[in-house]
Write a protein that holds these residues in place. Structure first.
Motif, PDB file in Angstrom:
ATOM      1  N   ASP A   1       0.808  -1.226   0.000  1.00  0.00           N
ATOM      2  CA  ASP A   1       0.000   0.000   0.000  1.00  0.00           C
ATOM      3  C   ASP A   1       0.839   1.273   0.000  1.00  0.00           C
ATOM      4  OD1 ASP A   1      -2.366  -1.552   0.133  1.00  0.00           O
ATOM      5  OD2 ASP A   1      -2.129  -1.752   2.301  1.00  0.00           O
TER       6      ASP A   1
ATOM      7  N   MET B   1       2.561   5.258  -4.502  1.00  0.00           N
ATOM      8  CA  MET B   1       3.157   6.528  -4.915  1.00  0.00           C
ATOM      9  C   MET B   1       4.591   6.652  -4.407  1.00  0.00           C
ATOM     10  SD  MET B   1       0.870   7.839  -6.804  1.00  0.00           S
ATOM     11  CE  MET B   1       0.301   6.192  -7.223  1.00  0.00           C
TER      12      MET B   1
ATOM     13  N   PRO C   1       1.248   7.094 -11.677  1.00  0.00           N
ATOM     14  CA  PRO C   1       0.058   7.009 -10.820  1.00  0.00           C
ATOM     15  C   PRO C   1      -1.111   6.299 -11.482  1.00  0.00           C
ATOM     16  CG  PRO C   1       1.019   9.204 -10.689  1.00  0.00           C
ATOM     17  CD  PRO C   1       1.723   8.491 -11.804  1.00  0.00           C
TER      18      PRO C   1
ATOM     19  N   LEU D   1      -2.859   2.973 -10.054  1.00  0.00           N
ATOM     20  CA  LEU D   1      -4.293   3.016  -9.762  1.00  0.00           C
ATOM     21  C   LEU D   1      -5.012   1.880 -10.465  1.00  0.00           C
ATOM     22  CD1 LEU D   1      -6.715   4.448  -8.494  1.00  0.00           C
ATOM     23  CD2 LEU D   1      -6.831   5.910 -10.522  1.00  0.00           C
TER      24      LEU D   1
ATOM     25  N   LEU E   1       1.207  13.309  -4.189  1.00  0.00           N
ATOM     26  CA  LEU E   1       0.199  12.260  -4.144  1.00  0.00           C
ATOM     27  C   LEU E   1       0.452  11.248  -3.027  1.00  0.00           C
ATOM     28  CD1 LEU E   1      -0.178  11.484  -7.969  1.00  0.00           C
ATOM     29  CD2 LEU E   1      -1.641  12.931  -6.535  1.00  0.00           C
TER      30      LEU E   1
ATOM     31  N   VAL F   1      -2.624   9.157  -1.324  1.00  0.00           N
ATOM     32  CA  VAL F   1      -2.902   7.821  -1.844  1.00  0.00           C
ATOM     33  C   VAL F   1      -2.350   6.719  -0.951  1.00  0.00           C
ATOM     34  CG1 VAL F   1      -2.563   6.253  -3.798  1.00  0.00           C
ATOM     35  CG2 VAL F   1      -2.987   8.692  -4.215  1.00  0.00           C
ATOM     36  N   ASP F   2      -1.101   6.864  -0.508  1.00  0.00           N
ATOM     37  CA  ASP F   2      -0.448   5.787   0.242  1.00  0.00           C
ATOM     38  C   ASP F   2      -1.045   5.655   1.642  1.00  0.00           C
ATOM     39  OD1 ASP F   2       1.059   5.610  -1.999  1.00  0.00           O
ATOM     40  OD2 ASP F   2       2.987   5.983  -1.034  1.00  0.00           O
TER      41      ASP F   2
END
Length: 305
Positions: A46, A49, A92, A96, A206, A210-211
């Motif tokens: 996880d 980015m 990214p 994704l 990001l 995101v992470d």
């Protein structure tokens, strides 16, 4: 008296320099095919980015040490555009899609890139694709579909959109790299370095958005990040952009098919994943389409005596 001598029919043979450039460029997608294995087996979970930034920025800084310099003033905006298309947007979108789609479906959507390039060229009038190249692109796409898709694949709209946008981003990056060529008096490694630096910098904001995984930098993670950055980043992108400036964009995009094929082979060899007979057929079709799509029909010139 000089008479024309028939040297035979047209043949499909790439010039020696084109062949060497193609083989060197093919190294990049083969190495990139190891990304899934390295990510799942060595990197902390996880942190997509973080992986993207550490794949791009250190690689760019390493190349800049080898070939220091700045792009000329008129080329800095072009370098920034290419860095965003090839790295900053593509990475990214790639991650994704990988997180929201089964790996097979993500690979299939991503492998439409050769057809995307051919479509952009037609729409913008940047050249007319050869019929044979379109056909081999379809063969390669069908092969990747057989290798990677399974009956359990589900469709996630956002994931499919991300994969398609990623294919478009890289396609535009390849086309513009080919059309713009190289800035005068700038080393090719310098151009590649700044694309990686720009792209990696764009991704940094990001990371907190995101992470979600915890940060763990143990021995396997160091090994994984080093592989992604030095081999999958600096070396692979140096060879890839070298090919992008000299080879037809559609030919280079067809080499991208080698990435999901490598991922499938590594899963079979390293993770004990099985390949069905249908997947083996797909593997052969994808490889055939990728290789034969590189060939260009040339007619031998007549000799005179």
């Amino acid at each position: 008296m000089k008479t024309a001598v028939d040297t035979g029919p047209a043949v499909d043979t790439p010039p020696p320099r084109t062949l060497s450039l193609t083989l060197a460029a093919a190294f990049a997608p083969i190495v990139w095919g190891s990304t899934y294995l390295v990510t799942t087996e060595l990197l902390p979970p996880d942190r997509p980015m973080t992986a993207s930034v550490l794949r791009a920025l250190p690689a760019g800084l390493l190349l800049l040490l080898l070939a220091p310099g700045l792009p000329p003033l008129g080329w800095r905006w072009k370098t920034a555009v290419l860095g965003i298309l090839n790295i900053g947007a593509f990475f990214p979108l790639l991650f994704l899609a990988a997180y929201r789609l089964p790996g097979g479906l993500a690979a299939v959507v991503g492998s439409i890139q050769p057809l995307v390039i051919l479509g952009i060229c037609l729409v913008l009038g940047w050249g007319r694709p050869r019929v044979a190249q379109v056909l081999w692109s379809l063969v390669a796409l069908a092969g990747v579909s057989l290798v990677t898709l399974s009956g359990e694949s589900t469709v996630d709209t956002l994931g499919v959109a991300a994969a398609a946008a990623g294919a478009f981003s890289m396609a535009m990056g390849l086309l513009l790299t080919r059309r713009w060529g190289m800035a005068p008096d700038m080393h090719p490694l310098t151009s590649t370095a700044w694309q990686l630096i720009v792209g990696g910098t764009v991704i940094i904001p990001l990371i907190p958005l995101v992470d979600s995984g915890s940060w763990q930098l143990d021995g396997p993670a160091v090994l994984g990040y080093t592989w992604l950055s030095v081999i999958g980043g600096a070396l692979a992108y140096a060879l890839w952009f070298r090919g992008a400036r000299a080879l037809p964009s559609a030919n280079l995009a067809l080499l991208g098919i080698l990435s999901p094929l490598t991922a499938a082979m590594l899963g079979w060899v390293a993770l004990g994943q099985s390949l069905s007979p249908l997947q083996c057929v797909g593997f052969a079709l994808a490889l055939l389409g990728s290789l034969l799509g590189q060939l260009k029909r040339t007619t031998a010139q007549p000799n005179h005596s």
